[in-house]
Write an enzyme that holds these catalytic residues in place. Structure first.
Site, short mmCIF file in Angstrom:
data_model
loop_
_atom_site.label_atom_id
_atom_site.label_comp_id
_atom_site.label_asym_id
_atom_site.label_seq_id
_atom_site.Cartn_x
_atom_site.Cartn_y
_atom_site.Cartn_z
N GLU A 1 0.77 -1.10 -0.01
CA GLU A 1 0.21 -0.13 0.12
C GLU A 1 0.99 1.38 0.11
O GLU A 1 1.02 2.00 0.86
CB GLU A 1 -0.91 -0.01 1.34
N GLU B 1 -5.37 -8.45 0.74
CA GLU B 1 -5.97 -8.12 2.13
C GLU B 1 -7.31 -7.87 1.65
O GLU B 1 -7.66 -7.23 0.56
CB GLU B 1 -5.32 -6.84 2.36
C1 GCO Z 1 -2.44 -2.40 4.90
C2 GCO Z 1 -3.40 -1.90 5.83
C3 GCO Z 1 -3.42 -2.92 7.10
C4 GCO Z 1 -4.44 -2.15 7.78
C5 GCO Z 1 -5.84 -2.75 7.24
C6 GCO Z 1 -6.91 -2.17 7.99
O1 GCO Z 1 -1.97 -1.40 4.38
O2 GCO Z 1 -2.13 -3.45 4.56
O3 GCO Z 1 -3.22 -0.67 6.37
O4 GCO Z 1 -2.18 -2.58 7.79
O5 GCO Z 1 -4.36 -2.79 9.16
O6 GCO Z 1 -5.80 -2.27 5.98
O7 GCO Z 1 -6.94 -0.75 7.81
#
Ligand code: GCO
Length: 467
Positions: free
Chosen positions: A165, A357
Protein backbone atom coordinates in the site's frame (compact mmCIF):
# COMPACT_ATOMS: atom_id res chain seq x y z
CA UNK A 1 -21.72 -25.59 -11.81
CA UNK A 2 -19.24 -26.91 -9.26
CA UNK A 3 -18.42 -23.97 -7.06
CA UNK A 4 -15.40 -25.55 -5.46
CA UNK A 5 -12.40 -23.27 -5.82
CA UNK A 6 -9.37 -24.70 -7.64
CA UNK A 7 -7.17 -26.91 -5.45
CA UNK A 8 -4.27 -24.57 -6.06
CA UNK A 9 -6.20 -21.58 -4.65
CA UNK A 10 -4.52 -20.33 -1.46
CA UNK A 11 -6.77 -19.69 1.48
CA UNK A 12 -4.87 -17.37 3.74
CA UNK A 13 -4.78 -14.64 6.33
CA UNK A 14 -2.47 -11.66 6.60
CA UNK A 15 -0.79 -9.51 9.24
CA UNK A 16 2.15 -7.14 9.38
CA UNK A 17 5.21 -6.97 11.60
CA UNK A 18 4.64 -3.62 13.23
CA UNK A 19 0.99 -4.31 13.93
CA UNK A 20 1.48 -7.58 15.84
CA UNK A 21 5.07 -8.27 16.84
CA UNK A 22 5.65 -6.13 19.90
CA UNK A 23 9.19 -6.66 21.25
CA UNK A 24 9.85 -3.16 20.04
CA UNK A 25 12.58 -2.33 22.53
CA UNK A 26 14.14 -5.76 22.82
CA UNK A 27 16.42 -8.09 20.91
CA UNK A 28 18.40 -5.23 19.40
CA UNK A 29 15.71 -4.15 17.00
CA UNK A 30 16.24 -0.67 15.59
CA UNK A 31 13.58 2.01 15.69
CA UNK A 32 11.17 2.56 12.86
CA UNK A 33 9.36 5.77 11.99
CA UNK A 34 6.26 4.28 13.58
CA UNK A 35 7.98 3.96 16.98
CA UNK A 36 8.82 7.62 16.85
CA UNK A 37 5.40 8.61 15.60
CA UNK A 38 3.66 6.70 18.43
CA UNK A 39 5.49 8.95 20.88
CA UNK A 40 4.03 12.09 19.38
CA UNK A 41 1.35 13.41 21.65
CA UNK A 42 -2.10 12.92 20.13
CA UNK A 43 -0.86 10.98 17.10
CA UNK A 44 -2.45 7.66 18.08
CA UNK A 45 -5.92 7.21 19.47
CA UNK A 46 -5.92 6.72 23.25
CA UNK A 47 -2.15 7.21 23.28
CA UNK A 48 -1.73 3.55 22.29
CA UNK A 49 1.62 2.23 21.11
CA UNK A 50 2.70 -1.00 19.45
CA UNK A 51 5.44 -1.70 21.99
CA UNK A 52 3.72 -4.94 23.05
CA UNK A 53 0.75 -5.20 20.71
CA UNK A 54 -0.08 -8.93 20.23
CA UNK A 55 3.29 -9.94 21.67
CA UNK A 56 3.65 -12.11 18.60
CA UNK A 57 7.45 -12.31 18.85
CA UNK A 58 6.94 -14.26 22.06
CA UNK A 59 3.70 -16.03 21.15
CA UNK A 60 4.30 -16.79 17.49
CA UNK A 61 4.14 -20.55 17.98
CA UNK A 62 0.72 -20.26 19.62
CA UNK A 63 -0.39 -18.00 16.79
CA UNK A 64 0.76 -20.49 14.18
CA UNK A 65 -1.16 -23.22 16.01
CA UNK A 66 -4.25 -21.05 15.66
CA UNK A 67 -3.55 -20.69 11.93
CA UNK A 68 -3.38 -24.46 11.75
CA UNK A 69 -6.64 -24.80 13.58
CA UNK A 70 -8.25 -22.54 10.99
CA UNK A 71 -6.59 -24.63 8.29
CA UNK A 72 -4.83 -21.81 6.45
CA UNK A 73 -2.84 -22.76 3.36
CA UNK A 74 -0.78 -19.61 3.53
CA UNK A 75 0.07 -16.77 5.87
CA UNK A 76 1.12 -13.34 4.66
CA UNK A 77 3.57 -11.82 7.10
CA UNK A 78 5.86 -8.86 6.80
CA UNK A 79 9.45 -8.52 7.85
CA UNK A 80 10.45 -5.59 9.96
CA UNK A 81 13.33 -3.91 8.17
CA UNK A 82 14.83 -2.43 11.38
CA UNK A 83 14.55 -5.76 13.20
CA UNK A 84 16.91 -7.25 10.62
CA UNK A 85 19.02 -4.14 10.03
CA UNK A 86 18.69 -1.85 13.07
CA UNK A 87 20.14 1.11 11.17
CA UNK A 88 18.42 0.20 7.94
CA UNK A 89 21.73 -0.78 6.36
CA UNK A 90 25.04 -2.23 7.41
CA UNK A 91 25.05 -4.02 10.76
CA UNK A 92 22.91 -7.16 10.83
CA UNK A 93 20.89 -8.06 13.91
CA UNK A 94 21.40 -11.79 14.41
CA UNK A 95 18.45 -12.05 16.83
CA UNK A 96 16.12 -10.46 14.30
CA UNK A 97 17.31 -12.79 11.57
CA UNK A 98 16.83 -15.74 13.91
CA UNK A 99 13.28 -14.70 14.77
CA UNK A 100 12.08 -14.88 11.16
CA UNK A 101 14.08 -18.08 10.67
CA UNK A 102 12.13 -19.73 13.44
CA UNK A 103 8.84 -18.23 12.36
CA UNK A 104 9.26 -19.48 8.79
CA UNK A 105 10.42 -22.92 9.92
CA UNK A 106 7.49 -23.27 12.27
CA UNK A 107 5.03 -22.28 9.54
CA UNK A 108 6.53 -24.78 7.13
CA UNK A 109 6.54 -27.49 9.78
CA UNK A 110 2.75 -27.25 10.02
CA UNK A 111 2.29 -26.97 6.25
CA UNK A 112 1.54 -23.25 6.00
CA UNK A 113 3.16 -21.38 3.14
CA UNK A 114 4.81 -18.09 4.15
CA UNK A 115 4.15 -15.14 1.82
CA UNK A 116 6.58 -12.44 2.78
CA UNK A 117 5.94 -8.72 2.42
CA UNK A 118 9.19 -6.82 2.40
CA UNK A 119 7.89 -3.40 3.35
CA UNK A 120 4.76 -2.77 5.36
CA UNK A 121 5.46 0.79 6.50
CA UNK A 122 7.98 0.38 9.36
CA UNK A 123 10.74 2.37 7.69
CA UNK A 124 14.02 2.49 9.66
CA UNK A 125 14.28 5.71 11.67
CA UNK A 126 18.00 6.05 10.96
CA UNK A 127 17.39 6.11 7.23
CA UNK A 128 14.47 8.45 7.65
CA UNK A 129 16.90 10.91 9.18
CA UNK A 130 18.93 10.61 6.02
CA UNK A 131 16.00 11.75 3.94
CA UNK A 132 13.80 8.65 3.95
CA UNK A 133 11.83 8.06 0.78
CA UNK A 134 12.68 11.58 -0.37
CA UNK A 135 16.27 10.47 -0.82
CA UNK A 136 16.80 8.72 -4.13
CA UNK A 137 19.21 6.37 -2.34
CA UNK A 138 16.20 4.86 -0.58
CA UNK A 139 15.76 2.54 -3.56
CA UNK A 140 19.28 1.23 -3.10
CA UNK A 141 18.84 0.93 0.68
CA UNK A 142 15.72 -1.10 0.08
CA UNK A 143 17.39 -3.33 -2.51
CA UNK A 144 20.28 -4.05 -0.14
CA UNK A 145 17.90 -4.93 2.67
CA UNK A 146 15.96 -7.19 0.30
CA UNK A 147 19.21 -8.92 -0.64
CA UNK A 148 19.79 -9.71 3.04
CA UNK A 149 16.28 -11.11 3.40
CA UNK A 150 16.61 -13.18 0.25
CA UNK A 151 19.97 -14.51 1.32
CA UNK A 152 18.52 -15.69 4.61
CA UNK A 153 15.08 -16.99 3.67
CA UNK A 154 14.76 -17.66 -0.05
CA UNK A 155 15.67 -21.30 0.45
CA UNK A 156 12.25 -21.60 2.12
CA UNK A 157 10.22 -18.64 0.89
CA UNK A 158 9.16 -18.28 -2.72
CA UNK A 159 6.29 -15.77 -2.49
CA UNK A 160 7.22 -12.13 -2.08
CA UNK A 161 5.38 -8.83 -1.98
CA UNK A 162 7.71 -5.86 -2.43
CA UNK A 163 5.77 -2.85 -1.17
CA UNK A 164 2.50 -2.77 0.69
CA UNK A 165 0.00 0.00 0.00
CA UNK A 166 2.34 2.74 -1.16
CA UNK A 167 -0.65 5.06 -1.35
CA UNK A 168 -1.22 4.87 2.40
CA UNK A 169 2.24 5.54 3.72
CA UNK A 170 2.77 8.24 1.11
CA UNK A 171 -0.57 9.97 1.21
CA UNK A 172 -1.38 9.51 4.92
CA UNK A 173 2.20 9.56 6.17
CA UNK A 174 3.95 12.06 3.91
CA UNK A 175 1.12 14.28 2.70
CA UNK A 176 -1.56 14.38 5.38
CA UNK A 177 0.66 13.80 8.42
CA UNK A 178 -1.73 11.39 10.13
CA UNK A 179 0.49 8.31 9.77
CA UNK A 180 4.23 8.01 10.34
CA UNK A 181 6.44 9.84 9.71
CA UNK A 182 3.83 12.58 10.11
CA UNK A 183 4.95 14.82 7.25
CA UNK A 184 2.82 17.29 5.37
CA UNK A 185 4.70 17.63 2.14
CA UNK A 186 3.61 19.42 -0.98
CA UNK A 187 2.24 17.27 -3.78
CA UNK A 188 5.40 17.58 -5.93
CA UNK A 189 7.56 16.48 -3.00
CA UNK A 190 5.39 13.54 -2.11
CA UNK A 191 5.31 12.58 -5.77
CA UNK A 192 9.09 12.55 -5.71
CA UNK A 193 8.95 10.18 -2.73
CA UNK A 194 6.45 8.02 -4.60
CA UNK A 195 8.79 7.81 -7.54
CA UNK A 196 11.57 6.61 -5.25
CA UNK A 197 9.21 3.99 -3.85
CA UNK A 198 8.59 2.76 -7.39
CA UNK A 199 12.31 2.66 -7.98
CA UNK A 200 12.70 0.67 -4.76
CA UNK A 201 10.09 -1.78 -6.00
CA UNK A 202 12.01 -2.29 -9.25
CA UNK A 203 15.38 -2.60 -7.52
CA UNK A 204 13.80 -4.94 -4.96
CA UNK A 205 12.47 -7.25 -7.67
CA UNK A 206 15.91 -7.31 -9.25
CA UNK A 207 17.46 -8.15 -5.90
CA UNK A 208 15.09 -11.07 -5.39
CA UNK A 209 15.65 -12.46 -8.86
CA UNK A 210 19.41 -12.01 -8.61
CA UNK A 211 19.90 -14.40 -5.74
CA UNK A 212 16.77 -16.27 -4.77
CA UNK A 213 17.31 -19.96 -4.13
CA UNK A 214 13.73 -21.01 -4.86
CA UNK A 215 12.03 -19.78 -8.01
CA UNK A 216 10.49 -16.52 -6.81
CA UNK A 217 6.87 -15.50 -7.31
CA UNK A 218 6.72 -11.75 -6.87
CA UNK A 219 4.00 -9.15 -6.56
CA UNK A 220 3.27 -5.64 -5.37
CA UNK A 221 0.27 -4.75 -3.19
CA UNK A 222 -1.41 -1.44 -3.89
CA UNK A 223 -4.61 -0.68 -2.07
CA UNK A 224 -7.30 -1.56 -4.59
CA UNK A 225 -9.19 1.63 -5.08
CA UNK A 226 -12.28 0.10 -6.62
CA UNK A 227 -15.13 1.95 -8.23
CA UNK A 228 -18.15 -0.23 -8.81
CA UNK A 229 -20.84 0.54 -11.39
CA UNK A 230 -24.10 1.88 -10.04
CA UNK A 231 -26.01 -0.32 -12.48
CA UNK A 232 -25.17 -2.99 -15.00
CA UNK A 233 -25.73 -0.65 -17.93
CA UNK A 234 -22.65 -0.74 -20.15
CA UNK A 235 -22.06 2.97 -19.72
CA UNK A 236 -21.97 2.64 -15.92
CA UNK A 237 -19.60 -0.31 -16.16
CA UNK A 238 -17.40 1.74 -18.42
CA UNK A 239 -17.59 4.67 -15.98
CA UNK A 240 -16.45 2.37 -13.15
CA UNK A 241 -13.64 0.93 -15.23
CA UNK A 242 -12.30 4.32 -16.27
CA UNK A 243 -12.67 5.82 -12.78
CA UNK A 244 -10.88 2.83 -11.22
CA UNK A 245 -8.11 3.13 -13.75
CA UNK A 246 -7.36 6.81 -13.80
CA UNK A 247 -4.78 8.75 -11.82
CA UNK A 248 -6.21 11.38 -9.55
CA UNK A 249 -4.84 14.85 -9.93
CA UNK A 250 -4.67 15.84 -6.32
CA UNK A 251 -3.63 12.78 -4.39
CA UNK A 252 -1.66 9.60 -4.78
CA UNK A 253 -4.58 7.32 -3.99
CA UNK A 254 -4.89 5.84 -7.42
CA UNK A 255 -3.42 2.35 -7.83
CA UNK A 256 -2.67 3.18 -11.41
CA UNK A 257 0.00 5.60 -10.39
CA UNK A 258 1.93 2.58 -9.09
CA UNK A 259 0.72 -0.26 -11.29
CA UNK A 260 1.22 1.40 -14.67
CA UNK A 261 4.94 2.10 -14.20
CA UNK A 262 5.55 -1.24 -12.45
CA UNK A 263 3.56 -3.46 -14.80
CA UNK A 264 3.29 -1.56 -18.07
CA UNK A 265 6.42 0.54 -17.99
CA UNK A 266 4.51 3.78 -18.56
CA UNK A 267 3.21 6.64 -16.47
CA UNK A 268 -0.57 6.87 -16.37
CA UNK A 269 -0.56 10.49 -17.42
CA UNK A 270 1.52 12.39 -19.90
CA UNK A 271 1.04 15.57 -17.94
CA UNK A 272 4.26 16.30 -16.05
CA UNK A 273 2.25 18.41 -13.59
CA UNK A 274 -0.01 15.55 -12.55
CA UNK A 275 0.98 12.94 -9.96
CA UNK A 276 0.58 10.35 -12.70
CA UNK A 277 2.95 12.03 -15.11
CA UNK A 278 6.72 11.83 -15.55
CA UNK A 279 8.40 14.94 -14.24
CA UNK A 280 11.80 14.59 -15.86
CA UNK A 281 13.84 12.68 -18.39
CA UNK A 282 15.43 10.82 -15.50
CA UNK A 283 12.03 9.51 -14.49
CA UNK A 284 11.44 8.25 -17.99
CA UNK A 285 14.82 6.52 -17.95
CA UNK A 286 13.98 5.02 -14.54
CA UNK A 287 11.12 3.08 -16.06
CA UNK A 288 13.66 0.47 -17.17
CA UNK A 289 14.34 -0.29 -13.51
CA UNK A 290 10.78 0.11 -12.28
CA UNK A 291 9.25 -2.09 -14.95
CA UNK A 292 10.34 -5.58 -13.94
CA UNK A 293 8.40 -8.71 -14.78
CA UNK A 294 6.22 -9.63 -11.81
CA UNK A 295 3.94 -12.57 -11.25
CA UNK A 296 0.86 -11.14 -9.61
CA UNK A 297 -0.85 -8.01 -8.36
CA UNK A 298 -1.82 -8.19 -4.72
CA UNK A 299 -4.99 -6.20 -4.27
CA UNK A 300 -5.84 -4.89 -0.83
CA UNK A 301 -9.55 -4.25 -1.09
CA UNK A 302 -11.53 -2.77 1.77
CA UNK A 303 -14.08 -0.40 0.42
CA UNK A 304 -15.30 1.07 -2.76
CA UNK A 305 -17.50 3.72 -4.17
CA UNK A 306 -20.27 3.53 -6.67
CA UNK A 307 -20.18 5.56 -9.89
CA UNK A 308 -22.45 6.16 -12.84
CA UNK A 309 -22.28 7.85 -16.16
CA UNK A 310 -24.48 10.87 -16.80
CA UNK A 311 -26.04 11.39 -20.23
CA UNK A 312 -23.28 13.89 -21.11
CA UNK A 313 -20.68 11.22 -20.34
CA UNK A 314 -19.58 12.74 -17.05
CA UNK A 315 -18.72 10.16 -14.37
CA UNK A 316 -20.21 10.90 -10.97
CA UNK A 317 -20.14 9.17 -7.64
CA UNK A 318 -23.44 7.93 -6.23
CA UNK A 319 -23.33 8.03 -2.44
CA UNK A 320 -24.30 4.87 -0.58
CA UNK A 321 -27.54 5.24 1.33
CA UNK A 322 -27.43 6.48 4.88
CA UNK A 323 -27.99 3.54 7.21
CA UNK A 324 -26.63 1.00 4.73
CA UNK A 325 -24.19 -1.69 5.84
CA UNK A 326 -20.94 -0.34 7.20
CA UNK A 327 -18.08 -1.75 9.25
CA UNK A 328 -17.20 -0.47 12.72
CA UNK A 329 -14.74 1.85 11.00
CA UNK A 330 -17.65 3.28 9.00
CA UNK A 331 -16.44 1.83 5.71
CA UNK A 332 -19.27 0.80 3.39
CA UNK A 333 -19.72 -2.92 2.81
CA UNK A 334 -19.50 -3.41 -0.97
CA UNK A 335 -19.07 -7.10 -1.82
CA UNK A 336 -19.01 -6.53 -5.56
CA UNK A 337 -15.67 -4.74 -5.08
CA UNK A 338 -14.22 -8.25 -5.05
CA UNK A 339 -15.79 -8.89 -8.41
CA UNK A 340 -15.02 -5.63 -10.21
CA UNK A 341 -11.61 -4.94 -8.64
CA UNK A 342 -9.95 -8.21 -9.71
CA UNK A 343 -11.72 -7.99 -13.08
CA UNK A 344 -10.54 -4.46 -13.91
CA UNK A 345 -6.97 -5.09 -12.76
CA UNK A 346 -6.75 -8.42 -14.56
CA UNK A 347 -8.05 -6.88 -17.77
CA UNK A 348 -5.59 -4.01 -17.71
CA UNK A 349 -2.45 -5.74 -16.50
CA UNK A 350 -2.92 -9.34 -17.64
CA UNK A 351 -1.24 -10.91 -14.62
CA UNK A 352 -2.91 -13.10 -11.98
CA UNK A 353 -4.55 -11.44 -9.02
CA UNK A 354 -4.11 -12.22 -5.35
CA UNK A 355 -6.51 -10.66 -2.88
CA UNK A 356 -3.68 -9.73 -0.54
CA UNK A 357 -5.99 -8.13 2.02
CA UNK A 358 -9.71 -7.86 2.58
CA UNK A 359 -11.63 -7.72 5.81
CA UNK A 360 -13.58 -5.55 8.21
CA UNK A 361 -13.40 -4.14 11.70
CA UNK A 362 -16.20 -5.08 14.03
CA UNK A 363 -17.19 -4.48 17.63
CA UNK A 364 -16.22 -7.97 18.79
CA UNK A 365 -16.00 -9.09 22.38
CA UNK A 366 -15.85 -12.33 24.34
CA UNK A 367 -19.46 -13.13 25.17
CA UNK A 368 -20.66 -14.64 28.42
CA UNK A 369 -20.55 -18.09 26.82
CA UNK A 370 -16.83 -17.61 26.20
CA UNK A 371 -17.19 -17.34 22.43
CA UNK A 372 -16.81 -14.34 20.12
CA UNK A 373 -19.88 -13.99 17.94
CA UNK A 374 -19.23 -11.96 14.83
CA UNK A 375 -22.06 -12.69 12.39
CA UNK A 376 -21.34 -9.50 10.49
CA UNK A 377 -17.87 -10.71 9.58
CA UNK A 378 -19.24 -14.08 8.47
CA UNK A 379 -21.80 -12.41 6.27
CA UNK A 380 -19.20 -9.99 4.93
CA UNK A 381 -16.75 -12.77 4.10
CA UNK A 382 -19.38 -14.92 2.45
CA UNK A 383 -20.60 -12.12 0.22
CA UNK A 384 -17.12 -10.96 -0.75
CA UNK A 385 -15.88 -14.47 -1.48
CA UNK A 386 -18.90 -15.27 -3.62
CA UNK A 387 -18.27 -12.09 -5.59
CA UNK A 388 -14.65 -13.13 -6.05
CA UNK A 389 -15.75 -16.53 -7.25
CA UNK A 390 -17.95 -14.86 -9.84
CA UNK A 391 -14.96 -13.01 -11.23
CA UNK A 392 -13.07 -16.30 -11.40
CA UNK A 393 -15.99 -17.95 -13.19
CA UNK A 394 -15.65 -15.24 -15.82
CA UNK A 395 -12.00 -15.99 -16.41
CA UNK A 396 -10.17 -13.76 -13.94
CA UNK A 397 -7.12 -15.61 -12.69
CA UNK A 398 -7.08 -15.37 -8.88
CA UNK A 399 -4.37 -17.24 -7.00
CA UNK A 400 -5.58 -16.74 -3.46
CA UNK A 401 -7.36 -14.78 -0.80
CA UNK A 402 -5.74 -13.39 2.37
CA UNK A 403 -8.12 -12.26 5.04
CA UNK A 404 -7.10 -9.19 6.97
CA UNK A 405 -6.38 -10.06 9.62
CA UNK A 406 -5.40 -13.13 11.55
CA UNK A 407 -5.39 -11.34 14.90
CA UNK A 408 -6.96 -8.18 16.23
CA UNK A 409 -4.00 -5.81 16.20
CA UNK A 410 -2.56 -2.31 16.25
CA UNK A 411 -4.55 -0.41 13.65
CA UNK A 412 -2.06 2.40 13.09
CA UNK A 413 -3.43 5.82 14.12
CA UNK A 414 -6.57 4.10 15.42
CA UNK A 415 -4.54 2.18 18.00
CA UNK A 416 -6.43 -0.84 19.29
CA UNK A 417 -9.85 0.62 18.69
CA UNK A 418 -10.58 -1.35 15.49
CA UNK A 419 -10.74 -5.15 15.60
CA UNK A 420 -10.05 -6.82 12.26
CA UNK A 421 -9.06 -10.32 13.42
CA UNK A 422 -10.43 -13.78 12.87
CA UNK A 423 -8.95 -14.23 16.32
CA UNK A 424 -9.90 -12.00 19.21
CA UNK A 425 -7.01 -10.68 21.28
CA UNK A 426 -7.42 -9.47 24.84
CA UNK A 427 -4.64 -6.88 24.93
CA UNK A 428 -4.48 -6.98 28.75
CA UNK A 429 -3.90 -10.72 29.06
CA UNK A 430 -2.83 -11.70 25.52
CA UNK A 431 -5.59 -14.31 25.62
CA UNK A 432 -6.59 -15.37 22.09
CA UNK A 433 -10.09 -16.57 21.21
CA UNK A 434 -11.08 -17.84 17.80
CA UNK A 435 -14.11 -15.87 16.66
CA UNK A 436 -17.11 -17.59 15.10
CA UNK A 437 -15.83 -16.30 11.75
CA UNK A 438 -12.59 -18.26 12.21
CA UNK A 439 -14.56 -21.51 12.57
CA UNK A 440 -16.74 -20.54 9.65
CA UNK A 441 -13.67 -19.76 7.52
CA UNK A 442 -12.17 -23.11 8.57
CA UNK A 443 -15.22 -24.87 7.13
CA UNK A 444 -15.02 -22.86 3.92
CA UNK A 445 -11.36 -23.81 3.57
CA UNK A 446 -12.03 -27.48 4.31
CA UNK A 447 -14.67 -27.56 1.59
CA UNK A 448 -12.40 -25.56 -0.76
CA UNK A 449 -15.10 -22.95 -1.01
CA UNK A 450 -18.10 -25.22 -1.58
CA UNK A 451 -19.87 -24.25 1.65
CA UNK A 452 -20.05 -20.68 0.39
CA UNK A 453 -22.72 -21.85 -1.98
CA UNK A 454 -24.41 -24.31 0.36
CA UNK A 455 -26.89 -21.72 1.48
CA UNK A 456 -29.42 -20.16 -0.84
CA UNK A 457 -27.29 -17.44 -2.31
CA UNK A 458 -29.15 -14.36 -3.33
CA UNK A 459 -28.09 -13.42 -6.85
CA UNK A 460 -26.10 -10.37 -7.73
CA UNK A 461 -28.33 -7.96 -5.92
CA UNK A 462 -27.19 -9.48 -2.64
CA UNK A 463 -24.67 -6.70 -2.89
CA UNK A 464 -25.42 -3.45 -1.17
CA UNK A 465 -28.42 -1.72 -2.60
CA UNK A 466 -27.20 1.42 -4.11
CA UNK A 467 -29.53 4.28 -4.79
C1 GCO B 1 -2.36 -2.28 4.89
C2 GCO B 1 -3.39 -2.00 5.80
C3 GCO B 1 -3.35 -2.76 7.08
C4 GCO B 1 -4.50 -2.23 7.86
C5 GCO B 1 -5.79 -2.68 7.20
C6 GCO B 1 -7.01 -2.19 7.89
O1 GCO B 1 -1.87 -1.35 4.41
O2 GCO B 1 -2.02 -3.35 4.54
O3 GCO B 1 -3.35 -0.68 6.13
O4 GCO B 1 -2.11 -2.58 7.67
O5 GCO B 1 -4.45 -2.65 9.15
O6 GCO B 1 -5.84 -2.17 5.92
O7 GCO B 1 -7.07 -0.81 7.80
Amino acid sequence: MNKRFPNSFKWGAAASAYQIEGAADTDSRGLSVWDTFCNVEGAIKNGDTARVSCDHCRLYQDDIRLMSEIGLDAYRLSISWPRILPDGKGRLNAKGVAFYDELIDFLLAVGIEPWVTLFHWDFPETLYRQGGWLNRDSAKWFADYVAVVVENYSDRVSHWVTINEPQCFLQLGHREGIHAPGLRLTLPDVTEAAHNVLLAHGEGVRSIRASSVLDPIIGIAPVGDVKVPFSHKPEDVEAARSASMSPSNETLWSSIWFCDPALLGTYPSEDPESPGGPCSQQWIDDLDIIHQPIDFIGLNIYSASSVRSLPDGQVVEVPFPVGGPRTAFGWPVVPEALYWGPKFFHERFGVPIVVAENGMSNTDWVASDGAVHDPQRIDFLGRYLRALRRAMDEGVSVLGYFHWSLLDNFEWAEGYSQRFGLVHVDFETQQRTLKDSAYWYRDVIRSRGSTLFGQAATPLAESVKIG
